[in-house]
Design an enzyme around this catalytic site. Structure first.
Site, mmCIF file in Angstrom:
data_model
loop_
_atom_site.group_PDB
_atom_site.id
_atom_site.type_symbol
_atom_site.label_atom_id
_atom_site.label_comp_id
_atom_site.label_asym_id
_atom_site.label_seq_id
_atom_site.Cartn_x
_atom_site.Cartn_y
_atom_site.Cartn_z
ATOM 1 N N ARG A 9 0.831 -1.199 0.000
ATOM 2 C CA ARG A 9 0.000 0.000 0.000
ATOM 3 C C ARG A 9 0.872 1.258 0.000
ATOM 4 O O ARG A 9 0.560 2.233 -0.692
ATOM 5 C CB ARG A 9 -0.929 0.003 1.214
ATOM 6 C CG ARG A 9 -1.779 1.260 1.311
ATOM 7 C CD ARG A 9 -2.711 1.227 2.504
ATOM 8 N NE ARG A 9 -3.500 2.457 2.574
ATOM 9 C CZ ARG A 9 -4.504 2.648 3.421
ATOM 10 N NH1 ARG A 9 -4.838 1.692 4.265
ATOM 11 N NH2 ARG A 9 -5.164 3.780 3.418
ATOM 12 N N ASN A 46 -10.639 -4.502 -1.329
ATOM 13 C CA ASN A 46 -10.544 -3.492 -2.380
ATOM 14 C C ASN A 46 -9.598 -3.926 -3.490
ATOM 15 O O ASN A 46 -8.676 -4.705 -3.261
ATOM 16 C CB ASN A 46 -10.046 -2.171 -1.773
ATOM 17 C CG ASN A 46 -11.148 -1.434 -1.052
ATOM 18 O OD1 ASN A 46 -12.271 -1.360 -1.538
ATOM 19 N ND2 ASN A 46 -10.835 -0.881 0.110
ATOM 20 N N HIS A 65 -16.541 3.247 -4.817
ATOM 21 C CA HIS A 65 -15.683 4.415 -4.642
ATOM 22 C C HIS A 65 -15.869 5.452 -5.742
ATOM 23 O O HIS A 65 -14.982 6.257 -6.011
ATOM 24 C CB HIS A 65 -14.210 3.998 -4.530
ATOM 25 C CG HIS A 65 -13.916 3.272 -3.251
ATOM 26 N ND1 HIS A 65 -12.657 2.843 -2.901
ATOM 27 C CD2 HIS A 65 -14.728 2.891 -2.221
ATOM 28 C CE1 HIS A 65 -12.698 2.233 -1.727
ATOM 29 N NE2 HIS A 65 -13.954 2.257 -1.302
ATOM 30 N N TYR A 77 -14.514 9.829 -2.123
ATOM 31 C CA TYR A 77 -13.569 9.403 -3.155
ATOM 32 C C TYR A 77 -13.649 10.267 -4.412
ATOM 33 O O TYR A 77 -12.737 10.268 -5.230
ATOM 34 C CB TYR A 77 -13.800 7.930 -3.519
ATOM 35 C CG TYR A 77 -13.275 6.993 -2.462
ATOM 36 C CD1 TYR A 77 -11.948 6.577 -2.469
ATOM 37 C CD2 TYR A 77 -14.105 6.541 -1.441
ATOM 38 C CE1 TYR A 77 -11.454 5.735 -1.490
ATOM 39 C CE2 TYR A 77 -13.620 5.698 -0.463
ATOM 40 C CZ TYR A 77 -12.302 5.296 -0.489
ATOM 41 O OH TYR A 77 -11.809 4.470 0.489
#
Length: 421
Positions: A90, A144, A194, A244
């Site tokens: 990430r 996700n 999102h 988002y």
């Protein structure tokens, strides 16, 4: 009833456990299995989970295992909440896109594509093993990018529904501002995962009085602050975008901000270390307040509601889910996965009818759906050319030289997770 959580060693898990304990009448679990290859984290989380159940008087059995096949055997539903590559991956997703002047985010833009490429093959392998062990189990995906992952699952013929906490979080926020109970409000929630807008805030359910004008007139500044968008955006739209959409409506500003501060991944990694230390305290028997800052607010309540409806033992009849379009948005293919209100029961979700969308929303939804088509193809078949095409199609990229530079960086940072790279 038996549930299994793949990624059970996540620091998210106590939020889920707290919901299972509090809402046991809605979802009466007799056995809960936490599955994770990280044995050290799993035991910390599992110990706290058992103490939460004990404190709240839940009679269910909680077990932990690193054996996926054994853990999902006999499960009525399997929840997926995994992160391939962990916080280190990430961190990279949120960093290298900034080198090209693009937003660095784990689900949106180039970073989101990297996560999809790493995640889809792993999730499909898990789902296939679930199907071999227990073909009737529902798969609830919280992993996700939920839209792409859920589409991969459905395209492969799995009994799957995608889940996100954006809608339930906004519902709770609006209810607090309006001085109402959350269950009194129904959101006209439309879009892709999102990439959604609340077109209406209905009193009492679908078709009820629309409180959106009142919400914006009386609390527009508070809503805008929460979304980190200018109030003028809400006034222009007359609806509430998800937070988002900030990556689209204020992209360049966000890129500048991200370049001036530590990444969200770094913040979360530090938070996780602190949370895991807390979880190891044998006197802790409730989710700590710090967990609220970790993300995933109200995830447990949404997960309980969805599982209860799918398994036929309760839950709200109408919920926000990620599921097949099947004509709901006529400008998208039936095979697209959309995020909308749907009626949910044992047979699965059926989206509610959606009024004709303003081109302002429909155009962006169609554009991102085209990107998701290409992103899923790249995740399933690999290849630099497919990655580059997906990036070129993304509305936050869209330039050839930019897509090429991002492709090189994506592949360089993800070789260990991509068998074909």
């Amino acid at each position: 009833m038996k549930l299994a959580v793949v990624g059970g060693g996540s620091t998210y898990t106590p939020e889920l456990i707290d919901g299972f304990a509090r809402l046991r009448d809605t979802l009466p679990i007799s056995e809960l299995v936490l599955i994770d290859p990280a044995a050290d984290r799993l035991e910390l989380v599992g110990g706290l989970a058992r103490r939460i159940f004990a404190k709240q008087g839940h009679p269910g059995l909680i077990t932990t295992t690193s054996d996926l096949d054994a853990g999902v055997a006999g499960a009525d539903a399997v929840l997926l909440q995994l992160r391939v590559g962990g916080q280190a991956a990430r961190q990279r997703d949120e960093t290298w896109p900034l080198e090209c002047g693009c937003v660095g985010q784990e689900t949106t833009g180039a970073g989101g594509l990297a996560k999809a490429l790493r995640t889809v093959p792993v999730v499909l392998d898990i789902a296939e093993r679930v199907r071999r062990t227990n073909p009737d189990a529902w798969i609830i995906d919280f992993t996700n990018p939920v839209g792409i992952v859920t589409r991969a699952l459905l395209q492969a013929g799995h009994k799957a529904v995608g889940l996100c906490n954006v809608a339930i979080t906004l519902q709770r926020t609006f209810a607090s501002l309006l001085g109402m109970a959350p269950e009194e409000l129904h959101l006209d929630h439309v879009g892709l995962n999102h990439l959604t807008w609340e077109l209406g805030v209905r009193r009492g359910g679908p078709g009820g009085e629309d409180l959106m004008p009142r919400l914006l007139a009386e609390h527009g500044d508070a809503v805008a602050d929460d979304l980190r968008l200018p109030r003028a955006v809400l006034d222009r739209l007359g609806v509430v975008p998800s937070y988002y959409l900030r990556y689209f409506y204020a992209h360049d500003k966000v890129v500048r901000e991200l370049g001036e501060k530590p990444s969200r991944a770094a913040e979360v990694a530090a938070m996780e270390r602190e949370l895991l230390a807390m979880y190891g305290d044998p006197t802790l028997d409730e989710k700590p307040e710090l967990l609220a800052k970790r993300g995933g607010a109200f995830y447990s309540e949404a997960a309980v509601d969805l599982a209860a409806a799918l398994l036929g033992d309760g839950g709200s009849p109408v919920q926000v889910v990620n599921t097949l379009n099947n004509g709901t948005l006529p400008f998208l293919p039936d095979s697209a996965v959309i995020e909308v209100q749907a009626r949910v029961d044992r047979s699965g979700p059926v989206p509610l009818a959606v009024p004709r969308l303003d081109p302002l929303y429909a155009g962006l939804i169609a554009h991102v759906t085209a990107y998701e088509d290409l992103a899923l193809d790249a995740a399933l078949r690999g290849g630099r050319e497919r990655v580059a095409k997906a990036l070129l199609a993304h509305p936050l990229v869209g330039q050839f030289d930019l897509a090429e530079g991002l492709t090189d960086r994506l592949l360089a940072h993800n070789k260990e997770h991509l068998a074909w790279a």
